[in-house]
Design a protein around this motif. Structure first.
Motif, PDB file in Angstrom:
ATOM      1  N   ARG A  20       6.332   5.451  -0.569  1.00 11.59           N
ATOM      2  CA  ARG A  20       7.685   5.666  -0.036  1.00 11.59           C
ATOM      3  C   ARG A  20       8.526   4.404  -0.244  1.00 11.59           C
ATOM      4  O   ARG A  20       7.983   3.287  -0.298  1.00 11.59           O
ATOM      5  N   PRO A  21       9.867   4.555  -0.346  1.00 10.24           N
ATOM      6  CA  PRO A  21      10.736   3.412  -0.649  1.00 10.24           C
ATOM      7  C   PRO A  21      10.546   2.216   0.286  1.00 10.24           C
ATOM      8  O   PRO A  21      10.597   1.068  -0.160  1.00 10.24           O
ATOM      9  N   ALA A  22      10.300   2.453   1.571  1.00 12.99           N
ATOM     10  CA  ALA A  22      10.167   1.345   2.523  1.00 12.99           C
ATOM     11  C   ALA A  22       9.018   0.419   2.152  1.00 12.99           C
ATOM     12  O   ALA A  22       9.062  -0.784   2.422  1.00 12.99           O
ATOM     13  N   TYR A  23       7.979   0.954   1.516  1.00 13.98           N
ATOM     14  CA  TYR A  23       6.760   0.182   1.238  1.00 13.98           C
ATOM     15  C   TYR A  23       6.658  -0.282  -0.216  1.00 13.98           C
ATOM     16  O   TYR A  23       5.647  -0.876  -0.604  1.00 13.98           O
ATOM     17  N   GLU A  24       7.664   0.003  -1.030  1.00 10.88           N
ATOM     18  CA  GLU A  24       7.542  -0.300  -2.460  1.00 10.88           C
ATOM     19  C   GLU A  24       7.262  -1.773  -2.725  1.00 10.88           C
ATOM     20  O   GLU A  24       6.338  -2.124  -3.472  1.00 10.88           O
ATOM     21  N   ASP A  25       8.062  -2.665  -2.127  1.00 11.27           N
ATOM     22  CA  ASP A  25       7.874  -4.102  -2.375  1.00 11.27           C
ATOM     23  C   ASP A  25       6.530  -4.580  -1.835  1.00 11.27           C
ATOM     24  O   ASP A  25       5.851  -5.400  -2.459  1.00 11.27           O
ATOM     25  N   TYR A  26       6.157  -4.069  -0.660  1.00  5.17           N
ATOM     26  CA  TYR A  26       4.872  -4.485  -0.082  1.00  5.17           C
ATOM     27  C   TYR A  26       3.714  -4.034  -0.974  1.00  5.17           C
ATOM     28  O   TYR A  26       2.793  -4.810  -1.265  1.00  5.17           O
ATOM     29  N   CYS A  27       3.740  -2.787  -1.429  1.00  8.56           N
ATOM     30  CA  CYS A  27       2.641  -2.268  -2.246  1.00  8.56           C
ATOM     31  C   CYS A  27       2.539  -2.985  -3.588  1.00  8.56           C
ATOM     32  O   CYS A  27       1.440  -3.209  -4.099  1.00  8.56           O
ATOM     33  N   GLU A  28       3.688  -3.352  -4.132  1.00  9.52           N
ATOM     34  CA  GLU A  28       3.681  -4.117  -5.381  1.00  9.52           C
ATOM     35  C   GLU A  28       2.971  -5.448  -5.175  1.00  9.52           C
ATOM     36  O   GLU A  28       2.157  -5.881  -5.994  1.00  9.52           O
ATOM     37  N   TRP A  29       3.261  -6.092  -4.040  1.00 10.89           N
ATOM     38  CA  TRP A  29       2.577  -7.354  -3.699  1.00 10.89           C
ATOM     39  C   TRP A  29       1.090  -7.113  -3.445  1.00 10.89           C
ATOM     40  O   TRP A  29       0.232  -7.851  -3.945  1.00 10.89           O
ATOM     41  N   TYR A  30       0.758  -6.064  -2.692  1.00  8.06           N
ATOM     42  CA  TYR A  30      -0.629  -5.785  -2.316  1.00  8.06           C
ATOM     43  C   TYR A  30      -1.493  -5.553  -3.555  1.00  8.06           C
ATOM     44  O   TYR A  30      -2.641  -6.036  -3.630  1.00  8.06           O
ATOM     45  N   ASP A  31      -0.951  -4.834  -4.529  1.00  6.61           N
ATOM     46  CA  ASP A  31      -1.723  -4.525  -5.731  1.00  6.61           C
ATOM     47  C   ASP A  31      -2.060  -5.783  -6.541  1.00  6.61           C
ATOM     48  O   ASP A  31      -3.000  -5.768  -7.356  1.00  6.61           O
ATOM     49  N   GLU A  32      -1.303  -6.847  -6.322  1.00  6.29           N
ATOM     50  CA  GLU A  32      -1.547  -8.092  -7.051  1.00  6.29           C
ATOM     51  C   GLU A  32      -2.613  -8.968  -6.384  1.00  6.29           C
ATOM     52  O   GLU A  32      -3.061  -9.968  -6.961  1.00  6.29           O
ATOM     53  N   GLN A  33      -3.007  -8.610  -5.151  1.00  7.76           N
ATOM     54  CA  GLN A  33      -3.869  -9.490  -4.371  1.00  7.76           C
ATOM     55  C   GLN A  33      -5.352  -9.276  -4.650  1.00  7.76           C
ATOM     56  O   GLN A  33      -5.800  -8.164  -4.933  1.00  7.76           O
TER      57      GLN A  33
END
Length: 480
Positions: A20-33
């Protein structure tokens, strides 16, 4: 609802598995970790909470008197537009609650009108006749209010209950944010999140705006604010000490205070000095042994006389616990409309009052599908969740209901929304609720963006209370 989280609204992923749009930036960061590093940081956070003393006490369990509140590092994220709508609804509700309390202790117009039945007050242990005819400084009863919200769909937020007596949990909201910023500082450069760290300053400012009539500020003196705690064995003592420290206020116990020359004064190294505002975390019953429970050693003898004479402000005002009554909660739509002239912006959960014969009959016939709660219950105690209870548990609760129906209300088993938590196997959905905190003073209502998200860490569990094994998350409100 069954325990299957897949049947619920997931706040991070839509039905097709898209973020969902609210989590897009967070998920992009999470996938890099690196997951190993994330697990280590999660363990470091728990170690920090234990070293800092961020714990709570569990009453009646000798082997587990003090526990760590589990912290989950995946934030619960709310968009700016969602928060604007929630804020308007929270403000409307807090105004209505404060107006209702004033009316209840004065002319009781809402009862005269027939919108709220008189029997709600008869035998209600939270109603204090001592407050009748008395108006608190600034006409503020609910200085601090916690409104518990649940979500069941994209645009479906509901109020689960109101906490106007002594709402707790704000220290965990603040520590969760500080911990997240310490663990993942780079994350906050990628996602613009509304701050919460100024809550103690806002609380101090809000309390100081409600000085008692006896306060003399002509020489530029500011009101003296103190936090009254029952002591180190109270379940929320960490929070009392934390808030006093963050506000720059004194942390006092009843033994530190006495009434001198018509004022409540605290013991210092230089003698006794008057207090103007007390943020009390002591329940009404124990506040004044001369007025309430004569056996109490937690309060201050004579404080109610000083209060009624205009010598002290008590926050929250004595008698506000009426608003926490779950039977009264069922009348909140009428209460909001009566005092604001508006329809509630945040709806209630459908509620059956078991003291009403027709409602009791319905509840007994459908008890396996309902949630049953004590009208004065809290902390997840004294409740039954029908779908997850055994036949024996249901039979025992049925007997309680028949014996004392006035003590219970019932609600449907809601399909609470889920947010992911971090597990050894990756992200997994768990049910959550949200407790935003609203501050009220003569200057208006101030709502901290977000609040405390509580999460049921057990798969399928609907009980989020820390005393029942729940944990907490950082709550993010995205800035525009």
């Amino acid at each position: 609802m069954s325990g299957d989280a897949s049947a619920n609204f997931d706040e991070m992923y839509d039905a097709n598995g898209n973020v969902r749009p609210a989590y897009e930036d967070y998920c992009e960061w999470y996938d890099e970790q690196d997951r190993t590093i994330l697990r280590r940081k999660h363990e470091e956070a728990e170690s920090f909470f234990r070293r800092t003393g961020i714990t709570f006490n569990v009453y009646g369990q000798d082997d587990a008197e003090e526990r760590l509140i589990p912290f989950d590092p995946v934030p619960r994220i709310i968009t700016a537009s969602e928060w604007r709508r929630l804020s308007r609804g929270i403000e409307q509700r807090v105004r209505a609650l404060n107006a209702f309390l004033h009316d209840l202790y004065h002319r009781q117009e809402i009862i005269r009108s027939g919108r709220v039945p008189e029997w709600l007050l008869h035998g209600n242990e939270a109603f204090l006749p001592h407050m009748s005819g008395f108006t608190p400084p600034g006409n503020v009863y609910t200085h601090i209010t916690g409104i518990d919200l649940v979500r069941t769909g994209k645009d479906d937020f509901m109020v689960l209950e109101d906490n106007a007596r002594t709402p707790s949990g704000v220290s965990y909201m603040l520590e969760n944010r500080e911990t997240m910023m310490a663990m993942f500082p780079e994350l906050f450069t990628r996602v613009s999140v509304a701050p919460v760290s100024n809550y103690p300053r806002r609380l101090a400012r809000s309390l100081a705006a409600c000085p008692p009539p006896a306060f003399d500020g002509s020489n530029g003196r500011k009101p003296v604010v103190a936090v009254l705690t029952p002591g180190i064995y109270n379940s929320a003592y960490y929070e009392h000490a934390f808030l006093a420290d963050q506000m720059g206020a004194e942390l006092v116990e009843g033994t530190d205070l006495r009434v001198i020359d018509g004022r409540v004064q605290m013991r210092t190294t230089l003698g006794f000095t008057p207090i103007d505002v007390i943020y009390r975390r002591v329940d009404d019953e124990y506040l004044d042994p001369l007025t309430f429970n004569p056996d109490s050693v937690l309060g201050v003898p004579g404080i109610m006389d000083v209060y009624r004479a205009g010598g002290i402000t008590i926050a929250n005002a004595p008698g506000t616990g009426v608003a926490d009554d779950k039977a009264l909660y069922s009348f909140m739509p009428e209460i909001v409309e009566f005092y604001t002239g508006e329809k509630p912006l945040l709806p209630n959960v459908e509620t059956w009052r078991c003291m009403e014969p027709d409602s009791l009959a319905y509840v007994l016939d459908n008890i396996e599908d309902l949630v049953i709660k004590e009208v004065h219950g809290s902390g997840g105690y004294g409740m039954l969740i029908g779908p997850t209870s055994s036949k024996r548990e249901i039979a025992k609760f049925t007997a309680k209901l028949r014996a004392n129906p006035h003590n219970y209300i019932a609600q449907p088993t809601l399909s609470l929304s889920t947010c992911p938590i971090f597990t050894k196997k990756g992200l997994a959905p768990r049910h959550v609720d949200l407790r935003p905190f609203a501050l009220m003073s003569p200057n208006g209502i101030d709502i901290t963006p977000g609040g405390l998200t509580r999460v049921a860490l057990k798969r399928g569990s609907l009980v989020v209370n820390s005393s029942q094994g729940g944990g907490t998350k950082d709550s993010w409100v995205l800035e525009e």
